[in-house]
Design a protein around this motif. Structure first.
Motif, PDB file in Angstrom:
ATOM      1  N   PHE A 109    -104.137  27.283  24.267  1.00 35.10           N
ATOM      2  CA  PHE A 109    -103.349  27.687  23.112  1.00 35.10           C
ATOM      3  C   PHE A 109    -101.960  28.164  23.536  1.00 35.10           C
ATOM      4  CE2 PHE A 109    -107.408  28.286  20.633  1.00 35.10           C
ATOM      5  CZ  PHE A 109    -107.109  27.335  19.679  1.00 35.10           C
ATOM      6  N   SER A 110    -101.886  28.846  24.673  1.00 33.21           N
ATOM      7  CA  SER A 110    -100.592  29.334  25.152  1.00 33.21           C
ATOM      8  C   SER A 110     -99.645  28.175  25.443  1.00 33.21           C
ATOM      9  CB  SER A 110    -100.782  30.183  26.409  1.00 33.21           C
ATOM     10  OG  SER A 110    -101.574  31.319  26.142  1.00 33.21           O
ATOM     11  N   VAL A 111    -100.176  27.151  26.121  1.00 29.09           N
ATOM     12  CA  VAL A 111     -99.356  25.977  26.429  1.00 29.09           C
ATOM     13  C   VAL A 111     -98.945  25.258  25.146  1.00 29.09           C
ATOM     14  CG1 VAL A 111     -99.349  23.706  27.531  1.00 29.09           C
ATOM     15  CG2 VAL A 111    -100.346  25.669  28.725  1.00 29.09           C
ATOM     16  N   SER A 112     -99.901  25.103  24.211  1.00 32.72           N
ATOM     17  CA  SER A 112     -99.610  24.430  22.941  1.00 32.72           C
ATOM     18  C   SER A 112     -98.550  25.181  22.141  1.00 32.72           C
ATOM     19  CB  SER A 112    -100.888  24.302  22.104  1.00 32.72           C
ATOM     20  OG  SER A 112    -101.840  23.504  22.760  1.00 32.72           O
ATOM     21  N   LEU A 113     -98.657  26.507  22.134  1.00 31.49           N
ATOM     22  CA  LEU A 113     -97.680  27.320  21.409  1.00 31.49           C
ATOM     23  C   LEU A 113     -96.293  27.199  22.028  1.00 31.49           C
ATOM     24  CD1 LEU A 113     -99.693  30.588  20.653  1.00 31.49           C
ATOM     25  CD2 LEU A 113     -99.012  28.814  19.046  1.00 31.49           C
ATOM     26  N   GLU A 114     -96.251  27.175  23.356  1.00 34.39           N
ATOM     27  CA  GLU A 114     -94.950  27.054  24.016  1.00 34.39           C
ATOM     28  C   GLU A 114     -94.333  25.684  23.735  1.00 34.39           C
ATOM     29  OE1 GLU A 114     -92.823  27.659  28.377  1.00 34.39           O
ATOM     30  OE2 GLU A 114     -95.002  27.623  28.222  1.00 34.39           O
ATOM     31  N   LEU A 115     -95.164  24.630  23.803  1.00 34.91           N
ATOM     32  CA  LEU A 115     -94.661  23.289  23.500  1.00 34.91           C
ATOM     33  C   LEU A 115     -94.143  23.210  22.065  1.00 34.91           C
ATOM     34  CD1 LEU A 115     -97.292  20.933  25.192  1.00 34.91           C
ATOM     35  CD2 LEU A 115     -94.876  21.158  25.796  1.00 34.91           C
ATOM     36  N   LEU A 116     -94.880  23.838  21.135  1.00 28.55           N
ATOM     37  CA  LEU A 116     -94.453  23.830  19.746  1.00 28.55           C
ATOM     38  C   LEU A 116     -93.148  24.593  19.565  1.00 28.55           C
ATOM     39  CD1 LEU A 116     -94.864  23.157  16.805  1.00 28.55           C
ATOM     40  CD2 LEU A 116     -96.387  25.128  16.604  1.00 28.55           C
ATOM     41  N   ALA A 117     -93.020  25.738  20.230  1.00 29.21           N
ATOM     42  CA  ALA A 117     -91.796  26.534  20.133  1.00 29.21           C
ATOM     43  C   ALA A 117     -90.596  25.761  20.677  1.00 29.21           C
ATOM     44  CB  ALA A 117     -91.966  27.848  20.888  1.00 29.21           C
ATOM     45  N   ILE A 118     -90.797  25.072  21.798  1.00 24.93           N
ATOM     46  CA  ILE A 118     -89.713  24.266  22.377  1.00 24.93           C
ATOM     47  C   ILE A 118     -89.321  23.138  21.426  1.00 24.93           C
ATOM     48  CG2 ILE A 118     -89.123  22.664  24.249  1.00 24.93           C
ATOM     49  CD1 ILE A 118     -90.924  24.356  26.078  1.00 24.93           C
ATOM     50  N   ALA A 119     -90.355  22.483  20.847  1.00 31.16           N
ATOM     51  CA  ALA A 119     -90.090  21.367  19.938  1.00 31.16           C
ATOM     52  C   ALA A 119     -89.364  21.837  18.681  1.00 31.16           C
ATOM     53  CB  ALA A 119     -91.406  20.688  19.563  1.00 31.16           C
ATOM     54  N   VAL A 120     -89.791  22.973  18.117  1.00 33.23           N
ATOM     55  CA  VAL A 120     -89.138  23.513  16.924  1.00 33.23           C
ATOM     56  C   VAL A 120     -87.699  23.905  17.238  1.00 33.23           C
ATOM     57  CG1 VAL A 120     -89.118  25.440  15.291  1.00 33.23           C
ATOM     58  CG2 VAL A 120     -91.261  24.282  15.827  1.00 33.23           C
ATOM     59  N   LYS A 121     -87.496  24.539  18.395  1.00 30.83           N
ATOM     60  CA  LYS A 121     -86.151  24.953  18.796  1.00 30.83           C
ATOM     61  C   LYS A 121     -85.227  23.745  18.945  1.00 30.83           C
ATOM     62  CE  LYS A 121     -83.621  27.355  22.452  1.00 30.83           C
ATOM     63  NZ  LYS A 121     -83.724  28.107  23.724  1.00 30.83           N
ATOM     64  N   ASP A 122     -85.708  22.706  19.644  1.00 30.67           N
ATOM     65  CA  ASP A 122     -84.892  21.505  19.844  1.00 30.67           C
ATOM     66  C   ASP A 122     -84.607  20.799  18.522  1.00 30.67           C
ATOM     67  OD1 ASP A 122     -84.876  22.045  22.515  1.00 30.67           O
ATOM     68  OD2 ASP A 122     -86.411  20.563  23.051  1.00 30.67           O
ATOM     69  N   THR A 123     -85.640  20.744  17.647  1.00 34.64           N
ATOM     70  CA  THR A 123     -85.472  20.085  16.350  1.00 34.64           C
ATOM     71  C   THR A 123     -84.445  20.810  15.484  1.00 34.64           C
ATOM     72  OG1 THR A 123     -87.773  19.318  16.411  1.00 34.64           O
ATOM     73  CG2 THR A 123     -86.662  19.294  14.274  1.00 34.64           C
ATOM     74  N   ALA A 124     -84.546  22.150  15.459  1.00 31.58           N
ATOM     75  CA  ALA A 124     -83.595  22.946  14.672  1.00 31.58           C
ATOM     76  C   ALA A 124     -82.175  22.785  15.189  1.00 31.58           C
ATOM     77  CB  ALA A 124     -84.007  24.415  14.694  1.00 31.58           C
ATOM     78  N   LEU A 125     -82.036  22.706  16.509  1.00 30.89           N
ATOM     79  CA  LEU A 125     -80.703  22.569  17.106  1.00 30.89           C
ATOM     80  C   LEU A 125     -80.094  21.207  16.805  1.00 30.89           C
ATOM     81  CD1 LEU A 125     -78.603  23.988  18.894  1.00 30.89           C
ATOM     82  CD2 LEU A 125     -79.738  22.974  20.892  1.00 30.89           C
ATOM     83  N   GLU A 126     -80.954  20.158  16.843  1.00 29.13           N
ATOM     84  CA  GLU A 126     -80.448  18.799  16.639  1.00 29.13           C
ATOM     85  C   GLU A 126     -80.191  18.492  15.164  1.00 29.13           C
ATOM     86  OE1 GLU A 126     -79.573  16.444  18.776  1.00 29.13           O
ATOM     87  OE2 GLU A 126     -79.992  17.705  20.508  1.00 29.13           O
ATOM     88  N   THR A 127     -81.015  19.031  14.264  1.00 30.93           N
ATOM     89  CA  THR A 127     -80.923  18.657  12.847  1.00 30.93           C
ATOM     90  C   THR A 127     -80.007  19.563  12.037  1.00 30.93           C
ATOM     91  OG1 THR A 127     -82.947  19.923  12.397  1.00 30.93           O
ATOM     92  CG2 THR A 127     -83.185  17.557  12.837  1.00 30.93           C
ATOM     93  N   ILE A 128     -80.124  20.880  12.241  1.00 32.33           N
ATOM     94  CA  ILE A 128     -79.320  21.801  11.428  1.00 32.33           C
ATOM     95  C   ILE A 128     -78.378  22.659  12.271  1.00 32.33           C
ATOM     96  CG2 ILE A 128     -80.965  21.911   9.523  1.00 32.33           C
ATOM     97  CD1 ILE A 128     -82.145  24.396  10.663  1.00 32.33           C
ATOM     98  N   ASN A 129     -78.310  22.338  13.580  1.00 37.17           N
ATOM     99  CA  ASN A 129     -77.374  23.001  14.488  1.00 37.17           C
ATOM    100  C   ASN A 129     -77.556  24.523  14.529  1.00 37.17           C
ATOM    101  OD1 ASN A 129     -75.342  22.836  16.429  1.00 37.17           O
ATOM    102  ND2 ASN A 129     -73.732  23.255  14.924  1.00 37.17           N
ATOM    103  N   ILE A 130     -78.807  24.950  14.538  1.00 38.61           N
ATOM    104  CA  ILE A 130     -79.127  26.376  14.648  1.00 38.61           C
ATOM    105  C   ILE A 130     -79.938  26.598  15.916  1.00 38.61           C
ATOM    106  CG2 ILE A 130     -80.404  28.307  13.637  1.00 38.61           C
ATOM    107  CD1 ILE A 130     -79.788  27.233  10.907  1.00 38.61           C
ATOM    108  N   ASN A 131     -79.478  27.524  16.745  1.00 35.30           N
ATOM    109  CA  ASN A 131     -80.179  27.832  17.997  1.00 35.30           C
ATOM    110  C   ASN A 131     -81.049  29.072  17.782  1.00 35.30           C
ATOM    111  OD1 ASN A 131     -80.995  27.871  20.636  1.00 35.30           O
ATOM    112  ND2 ASN A 131     -79.075  28.659  21.462  1.00 35.30           N
ATOM    113  N   ILE A 132     -82.355  28.878  17.800  1.00 35.97           N
ATOM    114  CA  ILE A 132     -83.288  29.985  17.581  1.00 35.97           C
ATOM    115  C   ILE A 132     -84.070  30.270  18.852  1.00 35.97           C
ATOM    116  CG2 ILE A 132     -83.517  29.599  15.099  1.00 35.97           C
ATOM    117  CD1 ILE A 132     -86.003  28.011  15.612  1.00 35.97           C
TER     118      ILE A 132
END
Length: 230
Positions: A109-132
């Motif tokens: 679960f820890s690895v899955s959560l980290e992968l999800l957090a990275i994916a959400v961060k990259d997606t937010a940065l690429e689509t709406i230009n927000i760095n979270i």
């Protein structure tokens, strides 16, 4: 459903049986996630499109065969994985195995959560230009969802899947649509990295390893299916 125990140590009663399609929807929801998409993306970049397809096919076949076996066991016994282990390892051995599974699940679960957090961060940065930051996604959003579904059991997973799977399917369709606006389908098929960073064996091993707990835990899902497998 017995909200106090979630049938942890007893057989699931007929009054709490559910449709196999709903269970399938829950499992589909675990596959249509950003971590899985992110992992598939990384594998394809590392080995190329053709080898990635082979890796996906082989890993899916291996995991499917394993899931079939544990699905039948769970459906026939109506017991959780925690209890099924008592048949193979005895009372003391089951305690050791369940402790190992518990530690493994925490790591998974820890690895899955980290992968999800990275994916959400990259997606937010690429689509709406927000760095979270990654930690709020892991602790607040994902941690809360996992705790809630753990407390309320499969019924909460059903409700979550009914909402999440259509949304994730739309998101996946949008990603595919945006991707093919920038590159043609023929280019995607022909893609091969100049310096591959993985072999086919490594890619297949990573894909199987990332989802290996599904076969282990399939009994916990299939014990709720009303239809009994012969």
């Amino acid at each position: 459903m017995e909200d106090n125990s979630q049938y942890t140590t007893s057989k699931v009663q007929p009054k709490d049986f559910t449709s196999g399609w709903l269970v399938a929807l829950i499992i589909a929801g675990t596959g249509l996630t950003l971590p899985i998409l992110y992992l598939g993306f990384e594998v394809a970049l590392a080995v190329g499109f053709e080898k990635a397809l082979w890796a996906f096919g082989i890993s899916t076949f291996v995991l499917t065969v394993m899931c079939l076996a544990t699905t039948i066991i769970g459906n026939r016994s109506r017991l959780s994985t925690y209890m099924i282990l008592h048949f193979s390892f005895g009372r003391k051995g089951a305690k050791i195995m369940n402790t190992i599974f518990g530690i493994t699940l925490l790591g998974w679960f820890s690895v899955s959560l980290e992968l999800l957090a990275i994916a959400v961060k990259d997606t937010a940065l690429e689509t709406i230009n927000i760095n979270i930051s990654e930690w709020p996604i892991i602790i607040i959003v994902n941690g809360t969802l996992i705790i809630m579904t753990t407390i309320y059991g499969i019924k909460s997973l059903e409700k979550l899947a009914n909402v999440a799977v259509p949304l994730l399917t739309l998101f996946l369709g949008y990603v595919v649509y945006k991707s093919f606006q920038e590159i043609s389908f023929a280019e995607v098929i022909a893609f091969a990295p100049e310096n591959p960073t993985m072999t086919l064996f490594q890619a297949t091993s990573i894909l199987i390893g990332s989802s290996i707990l599904f076969p282990v835990l399939m009994a916990d899902f299939s014990r709720f299916i009303g239809l009994k497998f012969s």
